[in-house]
Motif scaffolding. Sequence first.
Motif, PDB file in Angstrom:
ATOM      1  N   TRP A  94      -5.015   5.769   1.052  1.00  0.00           N
ATOM      2  CA  TRP A  94      -5.270   5.992   2.468  1.00  0.00           C
ATOM      3  C   TRP A  94      -3.947   6.270   3.176  1.00  0.00           C
ATOM      4  N   ASN A  95      -3.941   7.221   4.083  1.00  0.00           N
ATOM      5  CA  ASN A  95      -2.744   7.439   4.897  1.00  0.00           C
ATOM      6  C   ASN A  95      -2.679   6.389   6.000  1.00  0.00           C
ATOM      7  N   ALA A  96      -1.532   5.753   6.128  1.00  0.00           N
ATOM      8  CA  ALA A  96      -1.348   4.764   7.195  1.00  0.00           C
ATOM      9  C   ALA A  96      -0.980   5.514   8.470  1.00  0.00           C
ATOM     10  N   ASN A  97      -2.003   5.989   9.178  1.00  0.00           N
ATOM     11  CA  ASN A  97      -1.784   6.769  10.386  1.00  0.00           C
ATOM     12  C   ASN A  97      -2.470   6.098  11.571  1.00  0.00           C
ATOM     13  N   GLU A  98      -2.514   6.815  12.692  1.00  0.00           N
ATOM     14  CA  GLU A  98      -3.105   6.247  13.900  1.00  0.00           C
ATOM     15  C   GLU A  98      -4.560   5.850  13.675  1.00  0.00           C
ATOM     16  N   GLY A  99      -5.304   6.675  12.934  1.00  0.00           N
ATOM     17  CA  GLY A  99      -6.715   6.404  12.710  1.00  0.00           C
ATOM     18  C   GLY A  99      -6.999   5.319  11.692  1.00  0.00           C
ATOM     19  N   SER A 100      -5.994   4.915  10.920  1.00  0.00           N
ATOM     20  CA  SER A 100      -6.239   3.926   9.869  1.00  0.00           C
ATOM     21  C   SER A 100      -6.638   2.566  10.427  1.00  0.00           C
ATOM     22  N   ARG A 101      -6.324   2.309  11.687  1.00  0.00           N
ATOM     23  CA  ARG A 101      -6.668   1.016  12.281  1.00  0.00           C
ATOM     24  C   ARG A 101      -8.182   0.836  12.428  1.00  0.00           C
ATOM     25  N   GLU A 102      -8.925   1.933  12.287  1.00  0.00           N
ATOM     26  CA  GLU A 102     -10.381   1.819  12.339  1.00  0.00           C
ATOM     27  C   GLU A 102     -10.899   0.855  11.268  1.00  0.00           C
ATOM     28  N   LEU A 103     -10.239   0.862  10.121  1.00  0.00           N
ATOM     29  CA  LEU A 103     -10.750   0.051   9.002  1.00  0.00           C
ATOM     30  C   LEU A 103     -10.689  -1.441   9.299  1.00  0.00           C
ATOM     31  N   PRO A 104      -9.524  -2.001   9.666  1.00  0.00           N
ATOM     32  CA  PRO A 104      -9.520  -3.420  10.018  1.00  0.00           C
ATOM     33  C   PRO A 104     -10.305  -3.725  11.292  1.00  0.00           C
ATOM     34  N   GLU A 105     -10.365  -2.771  12.234  1.00  0.00           N
ATOM     35  CA  GLU A 105     -11.158  -2.982  13.449  1.00  0.00           C
ATOM     36  C   GLU A 105     -12.619  -3.257  13.103  1.00  0.00           C
ATOM     37  N   MET A 106     -13.122  -2.552  12.084  1.00  0.00           N
ATOM     38  CA  MET A 106     -14.517  -2.727  11.668  1.00  0.00           C
ATOM     39  C   MET A 106     -14.703  -3.944  10.764  1.00  0.00           C
ATOM     40  N   GLY A 107     -13.590  -4.549  10.350  1.00  0.00           N
ATOM     41  CA  GLY A 107     -13.696  -5.739   9.515  1.00  0.00           C
ATOM     42  C   GLY A 107     -14.193  -5.464   8.123  1.00  0.00           C
ATOM     43  N   ILE A 108     -13.797  -4.335   7.545  1.00  0.00           N
ATOM     44  CA  ILE A 108     -14.342  -3.942   6.247  1.00  0.00           C
ATOM     45  C   ILE A 108     -13.285  -3.791   5.169  1.00  0.00           C
ATOM     46  N   ALA A 127      10.372  -0.403  10.929  1.00  0.00           N
ATOM     47  CA  ALA A 127       9.450  -0.775  12.011  1.00  0.00           C
ATOM     48  C   ALA A 127       8.258   0.165  12.083  1.00  0.00           C
ATOM     49  N   THR A 128       8.495   1.468  11.848  1.00  0.00           N
ATOM     50  CA  THR A 128       7.407   2.445  11.902  1.00  0.00           C
ATOM     51  C   THR A 128       6.356   2.148  10.842  1.00  0.00           C
ATOM     52  N   VAL A 129       6.809   1.781   9.657  1.00  0.00           N
ATOM     53  CA  VAL A 129       5.879   1.456   8.577  1.00  0.00           C
ATOM     54  C   VAL A 129       5.086   0.197   8.921  1.00  0.00           C
ATOM     55  N   LEU A 130       5.771  -0.828   9.389  1.00  0.00           N
ATOM     56  CA  LEU A 130       5.094  -2.077   9.741  1.00  0.00           C
ATOM     57  C   LEU A 130       4.021  -1.846  10.799  1.00  0.00           C
ATOM     58  N   ASP A 131       4.350  -1.021  11.774  1.00  0.00           N
ATOM     59  CA  ASP A 131       3.387  -0.748  12.841  1.00  0.00           C
ATOM     60  C   ASP A 131       2.125  -0.115  12.283  1.00  0.00           C
ATOM     61  N   TYR A 303      12.643  13.463  11.336  1.00  0.00           N
ATOM     62  CA  TYR A 303      12.060  13.283  10.022  1.00  0.00           C
ATOM     63  C   TYR A 303      10.573  13.047  10.239  1.00  0.00           C
ATOM     64  N   PHE A 304       9.756  14.083   9.988  1.00  0.00           N
ATOM     65  CA  PHE A 304       8.330  14.026  10.299  1.00  0.00           C
ATOM     66  C   PHE A 304       7.628  13.161   9.252  1.00  0.00           C
ATOM     67  N   MET A 305       7.475  11.893   9.557  1.00  0.00           N
ATOM     68  CA  MET A 305       7.069  10.909   8.566  1.00  0.00           C
ATOM     69  C   MET A 305       5.567  10.855   8.298  1.00  0.00           C
ATOM     70  N   VAL A 306       5.247  10.741   7.007  1.00  0.00           N
ATOM     71  CA  VAL A 306       3.894  10.466   6.525  1.00  0.00           C
ATOM     72  C   VAL A 306       3.994   9.224   5.648  1.00  0.00           C
ATOM     73  N   GLY A 374      13.120   8.924  12.300  1.00  0.00           N
ATOM     74  CA  GLY A 374      11.743   9.187  11.924  1.00  0.00           C
ATOM     75  C   GLY A 374      10.828   9.367  13.124  1.00  0.00           C
ATOM     76  N   VAL A 375      10.017  10.406  13.098  1.00  0.00           N
ATOM     77  CA  VAL A 375       8.979  10.616  14.099  1.00  0.00           C
ATOM     78  C   VAL A 375       7.673  10.842  13.352  1.00  0.00           C
ATOM     79  N   SER A 376       6.566  10.624  14.015  1.00  0.00           N
ATOM     80  CA  SER A 376       5.273  10.794  13.362  1.00  0.00           C
ATOM     81  C   SER A 376       4.990  12.263  13.107  1.00  0.00           C
ATOM     82  N   ALA A 377       4.423  12.541  11.963  1.00  0.00           N
ATOM     83  CA  ALA A 377       3.900  13.873  11.713  1.00  0.00           C
ATOM     84  C   ALA A 377       2.653  14.073  12.570  1.00  0.00           C
ATOM     85  N   GLN A 378       2.334  15.311  12.885  1.00  0.00           N
ATOM     86  CA  GLN A 378       1.167  15.604  13.720  1.00  0.00           C
ATOM     87  C   GLN A 378      -0.103  14.992  13.130  1.00  0.00           C
ATOM     88  N   SER A 379      -0.282  15.115  11.826  1.00  0.00           N
ATOM     89  CA  SER A 379      -1.492  14.610  11.188  1.00  0.00           C
ATOM     90  C   SER A 379      -1.577  13.095  11.223  1.00  0.00           C
TER      91      SER A 379
END
Length: 419
Positions: A94-108, A127-131, A303-306, A374-379
């Motif tokens: 799984w990519n640890a991106n902005e949308g990945s928080r959906e998974l723990p939000e749903m408790g699954i 810090a970016t990775v931890l976030d 550095y467009f980080m993924v 490091g900055v976030s990649a668009q995706s």
Amino acid sequence: MEDVVRKEIKGAWLAAALLLATSLPAAAADQRGAVDVVHFWISKSESAALDVLRKAWAEAGHQWVDLPAENKVAVHRIVSDRIANGYAPAVMQWNANEGSRELPEMGIVLDIEAVATADDWRPVLPATVLDRITYKDKVFFAPTSIHAENWLWTSEAIFREAGLKAPETWDEIFAAAEKIEAAGHLPIALGEGPWEISLIFNGIVYSKLGADGYARIIRGDPALVKDPRMAEALGMLRRLSRYTEPAAARRHRTWADATAAVGAGKAGMQFMGDWAKGELVARGYAVDKDFGCSLIPGTEIAYFMVIDAFAFPLTNREGAAEAQRAFARMVLDRDNQVAFSRIKGSLPVRTDVDPSGLDRCGRLGLEKIVRNSGVSAQSMAMPTQMSDGWIGVLAAFFSDENMSVETAQQRLYDVVNHQ
């Protein structure tokens, strides 16, 4: 398409969260400590990098049931189907991106906070990775590596033949493309993936709008999409499209095929993330001998980080949580981190590893991370549905000479303005 799949997964997981079914196929259920791993790392270099983790897991006395998929969308479908049928996989890429928080939000998904705390992850992760791997102060994802998207790869053979140096400006890129084409070579290699085109455009946008403008664009600022500089960026993308093969010729070709063309001296340049380096090395090519690496002009300070990671769906299977936590610990092992990234072309997520084994490209990337460039990649930053729409517009524009810059700009505006 991917947004539809996410909705399917969300619906399946919401139901699964209530049931937590225990049935599993015999291959994955009969042996305590077995994990079934769904992933899309299937290219030569990706598979070799994953072998580092497969071997470490086997040496620890566990079983790895491999479930490879064609791409990220296919992974989502497999996971959705598995959960809907009551046997969630133990591990999924799984990519640890902005949308990945959906998974723990749903408790699954399982939180792996106990491992992160016991192994003291927080002081050694950026810090970016931890976030990206944390939700409500608990860690839920085991990050494998950091990639950057804003790289330019060049064929040393073609550049030597044409008397070219690594381009440092966009003008030099276009001049190089002209000379490479005149010499009878393909100037820019590209696969069929729409995301490859958006990756190029990200670099153009950053060079045109700067750090603040780029950040506003990937956050979906409608006003900035109408900025005249965005029209200039689209014009540059159209100009670049004329130095690639048409879409029909690229059908069924992957990013890795395009990378191989650069290494073999069949194409002059490729805009691609640093996973391209892993593929080049896996195919026997060497940096500064067969290929060169540099950051896309105008993005040298960024550095467009993924962030690649694994997530762990909840299951009632006996011993599953214990195996999942052991898997997370194995992924963050210092030696595994270095060995994995050396093959994958990425950087380890841990900052306490020995960088001496990195090549010039890796050292350049590490320098950016150390300098907090490091900055976030668009995706990684755009919401999934918006990102899919954005990429779709750019791919259509790139492949259709009849679509005007004005039309493409309006369609991008509609995507971020939810029209």
